[in-house]
Design a protein around this motif. Structure first.
Motif, PDB file in Angstrom:
ATOM      1  N   LEU A  53     -42.179  95.794 -70.090  1.00 53.74           N
ATOM      2  CA  LEU A  53     -41.586  95.230 -71.101  1.00 53.74           C
ATOM      3  C   LEU A  53     -41.973  95.144 -72.646  1.00 53.74           C
ATOM      4  O   LEU A  53     -41.775  95.090 -73.577  1.00 53.74           O
ATOM      5  CB  LEU A  53     -40.742  94.269 -70.588  1.00 53.74           C
ATOM      6  CG  LEU A  53     -39.744  93.609 -71.450  1.00 53.74           C
ATOM      7  CD1 LEU A  53     -38.907  94.554 -72.200  1.00 53.74           C
ATOM      8  CD2 LEU A  53     -38.823  92.076 -70.820  1.00 53.74           C
ATOM      9  N   GLN A 189     -32.097  89.693 -73.766  1.00 49.81           N
ATOM     10  CA  GLN A 189     -32.091  89.614 -72.483  1.00 49.81           C
ATOM     11  C   GLN A 189     -30.584  90.554 -72.364  1.00 49.81           C
ATOM     12  O   GLN A 189     -30.714  90.692 -70.542  1.00 49.81           O
ATOM     13  CB  GLN A 189     -31.103  87.563 -72.545  1.00 49.81           C
ATOM     14  CG  GLN A 189     -30.978  87.289 -71.447  1.00 49.81           C
ATOM     15  CD  GLN A 189     -32.521  86.807 -70.782  1.00 49.81           C
ATOM     16  OE1 GLN A 189     -33.593  87.876 -70.199  1.00 49.81           O
ATOM     17  NE2 GLN A 189     -31.919  87.670 -69.525  1.00 49.81           N
ATOM     18  N   ALA A 190     -29.681  90.304 -73.228  1.00 45.90           N
ATOM     19  CA  ALA A 190     -28.365  90.923 -72.375  1.00 45.90           C
ATOM     20  C   ALA A 190     -29.135  92.356 -72.406  1.00 45.90           C
ATOM     21  O   ALA A 190     -28.836  92.659 -71.029  1.00 45.90           O
ATOM     22  CB  ALA A 190     -27.006  91.130 -73.283  1.00 45.90           C
ATOM     23  N   ARG A 191     -29.985  93.166 -72.764  1.00 48.95           N
ATOM     24  CA  ARG A 191     -30.102  94.499 -72.459  1.00 48.95           C
ATOM     25  C   ARG A 191     -31.487  95.098 -71.634  1.00 48.95           C
ATOM     26  O   ARG A 191     -31.430  95.888 -71.101  1.00 48.95           O
ATOM     27  CB  ARG A 191     -30.732  95.239 -74.311  1.00 48.95           C
ATOM     28  CG  ARG A 191     -30.915  96.912 -74.032  1.00 48.95           C
ATOM     29  CD  ARG A 191     -29.895  97.789 -73.672  1.00 48.95           C
ATOM     30  NE  ARG A 191     -30.230  99.038 -74.067  1.00 48.95           N
ATOM     31  CZ  ARG A 191     -29.103  99.883 -73.050  1.00 48.95           C
ATOM     32  NH1 ARG A 191     -28.226  99.314 -73.600  1.00 48.95           N
ATOM     33  NH2 ARG A 191     -29.809 101.392 -73.338  1.00 48.95           N
ATOM     34  N   LEU A 192     -32.221  93.687 -71.695  1.00 44.81           N
ATOM     35  CA  LEU A 192     -33.777  94.048 -70.597  1.00 44.81           C
ATOM     36  C   LEU A 192     -33.949  93.188 -69.679  1.00 44.81           C
ATOM     37  O   LEU A 192     -34.701  92.943 -68.937  1.00 44.81           O
ATOM     38  CB  LEU A 192     -34.785  93.752 -72.489  1.00 44.81           C
ATOM     39  CG  LEU A 192     -34.429  94.883 -73.054  1.00 44.81           C
ATOM     40  CD1 LEU A 192     -35.865  94.908 -74.247  1.00 44.81           C
ATOM     41  CD2 LEU A 192     -34.525  96.615 -72.709  1.00 44.81           C
ATOM     42  N   ASN A 193     -33.147  92.569 -69.915  1.00 48.07           N
ATOM     43  CA  ASN A 193     -33.116  91.293 -68.476  1.00 48.07           C
ATOM     44  C   ASN A 193     -35.066  90.573 -68.617  1.00 48.07           C
ATOM     45  O   ASN A 193     -35.284  90.845 -67.893  1.00 48.07           O
ATOM     46  CB  ASN A 193     -32.845  91.784 -67.002  1.00 48.07           C
ATOM     47  CG  ASN A 193     -32.684  90.551 -65.985  1.00 48.07           C
ATOM     48  OD1 ASN A 193     -32.282  89.245 -66.817  1.00 48.07           O
ATOM     49  ND2 ASN A 193     -32.756  91.220 -65.103  1.00 48.07           N
ATOM     50  N   VAL A 194     -35.032  90.258 -70.032  1.00 50.84           N
ATOM     51  CA  VAL A 194     -36.186  89.515 -70.508  1.00 50.84           C
ATOM     52  C   VAL A 194     -36.711  88.411 -69.338  1.00 50.84           C
ATOM     53  O   VAL A 194     -37.891  88.602 -69.024  1.00 50.84           O
ATOM     54  CB  VAL A 194     -36.149  88.752 -71.759  1.00 50.84           C
ATOM     55  CG1 VAL A 194     -38.027  88.715 -72.323  1.00 50.84           C
ATOM     56  CG2 VAL A 194     -36.187  90.343 -72.616  1.00 50.84           C
ATOM     57  N   LEU A 195     -36.268  87.705 -68.683  1.00 52.81           N
ATOM     58  CA  LEU A 195     -35.506  86.349 -68.021  1.00 52.81           C
ATOM     59  C   LEU A 195     -36.701  86.906 -66.876  1.00 52.81           C
ATOM     60  O   LEU A 195     -37.251  86.337 -66.232  1.00 52.81           O
ATOM     61  CB  LEU A 195     -35.077  85.551 -68.076  1.00 52.81           C
ATOM     62  CG  LEU A 195     -35.069  84.946 -68.941  1.00 52.81           C
ATOM     63  CD1 LEU A 195     -33.720  83.874 -69.483  1.00 52.81           C
ATOM     64  CD2 LEU A 195     -35.914  84.192 -69.846  1.00 52.81           C
ATOM     65  N   ALA A 196     -36.133  88.338 -66.527  1.00 48.80           N
ATOM     66  CA  ALA A 196     -36.544  88.490 -65.393  1.00 48.80           C
ATOM     67  C   ALA A 196     -38.018  88.872 -64.892  1.00 48.80           C
ATOM     68  O   ALA A 196     -38.465  89.559 -64.065  1.00 48.80           O
ATOM     69  CB  ALA A 196     -35.371  89.253 -64.469  1.00 48.80           C
ATOM     70  N   GLN A 197     -38.332  89.435 -65.874  1.00 47.00           N
ATOM     71  CA  GLN A 197     -39.900  89.784 -66.124  1.00 47.00           C
ATOM     72  C   GLN A 197     -41.598  88.732 -66.019  1.00 47.00           C
ATOM     73  O   GLN A 197     -42.266  88.835 -65.550  1.00 47.00           O
ATOM     74  CB  GLN A 197     -39.598  90.087 -67.259  1.00 47.00           C
ATOM     75  CG  GLN A 197     -38.991  91.768 -67.537  1.00 47.00           C
ATOM     76  CD  GLN A 197     -39.015  92.816 -67.161  1.00 47.00           C
ATOM     77  OE1 GLN A 197     -39.429  93.246 -66.353  1.00 47.00           O
ATOM     78  NE2 GLN A 197     -38.095  92.920 -66.500  1.00 47.00           N
TER      79      GLN A 197
END
Length: 198
Positions: A53, A189-197
């Motif tokens: 990411l 965040q909505a597109r890549l779900n950054v926090l989950a990385q």
């Protein structure tokens, strides 16, 4: 009547332009060096590649990374010198004609348009967040706000009401910038779900 504007010395604007120019130039330089390293050692990960990411390689090697036929950071290496020079000139007491400020603003209008496009490509097409690219975004966005409000409040566009509004909005640039960053973060965040990385 003189065609120059800025009867007062805009010290805060000048200092910001110098600092933003230095930060933007350093980001462009770092990306350029990363691109040189990739050309010298194909397949080797860039030093700013932290994960699938968060990385520079995908952006630099993509068509979006060379929109005009050469690496985008080269644009930054040349363009970011302008704010530094203008900022230093303002600190030295220089006054510029209306046409100069209009052209200077057009440069930032191009920059913000290009950055918005690059952000959309990075998030929606490449699905990556390039660290040095984000540094560039972080200085282009507030710089556009600062220069836009400055040229309006100094009468480059002869509209008294607009000058008054621009004068009152200038202290709000940090909040406007924060709002823009939040919008980008929410979209990422909505597109890549950054926090989950993490």
């Amino acid at each position: 009547m003189s065609d120059t504007v800025t009867p007062r010395r805009p010290v805060v604007v000048a200092i910001w332009l110098v600092l933003a120019g230095i930060v933007g130039w350093w980001a462009a330089f770092s990306l350029t060096m990363e691109r040189f390293a990739q050309l010298k050692n194909p397949g080797e990960a860039a030093s700013c590649d932290f994960s699938v990411l968060v990385q520079c390689s995908a952006n630099l090697q993509s068509p979006q990374g060379s929109v005009f036929g050469f690496p985008n950071p080269i644009i930054g290496l040349t363009a970011w010198m302008a704010p530094v020079v203008v900022g230093m000139a303002l600190l030295a007491g220089a006054r510029f004609a209306r046409w100069f400020w209009a052209l200077f603003w057009l440069g930032f209008a191009f920059a913000i348009t290009f950055v918005i496009w690059l952000i959309s490509q990075s998030i929606f097409v490449l699905a990556t967040l390039c660290p040095w690219c984000m540094v560039t975004w972080s200085v282009v966005i507030p710089s556009f706000f600062v220069v836009t409000l400055h040229v309006l409040r100094e009468g480059v566009i002869p509209a008294p009401r607009v000058r008054h509004v621009a004068e009152r909005l200038m202290p709000w640039v940090p909040l406007m910038t924060l709002a823009a960053f939040v919008v980008i973060a929410v979209i990422a965040q909505a597109r890549l779900n950054v926090l989950a990385q993490f």
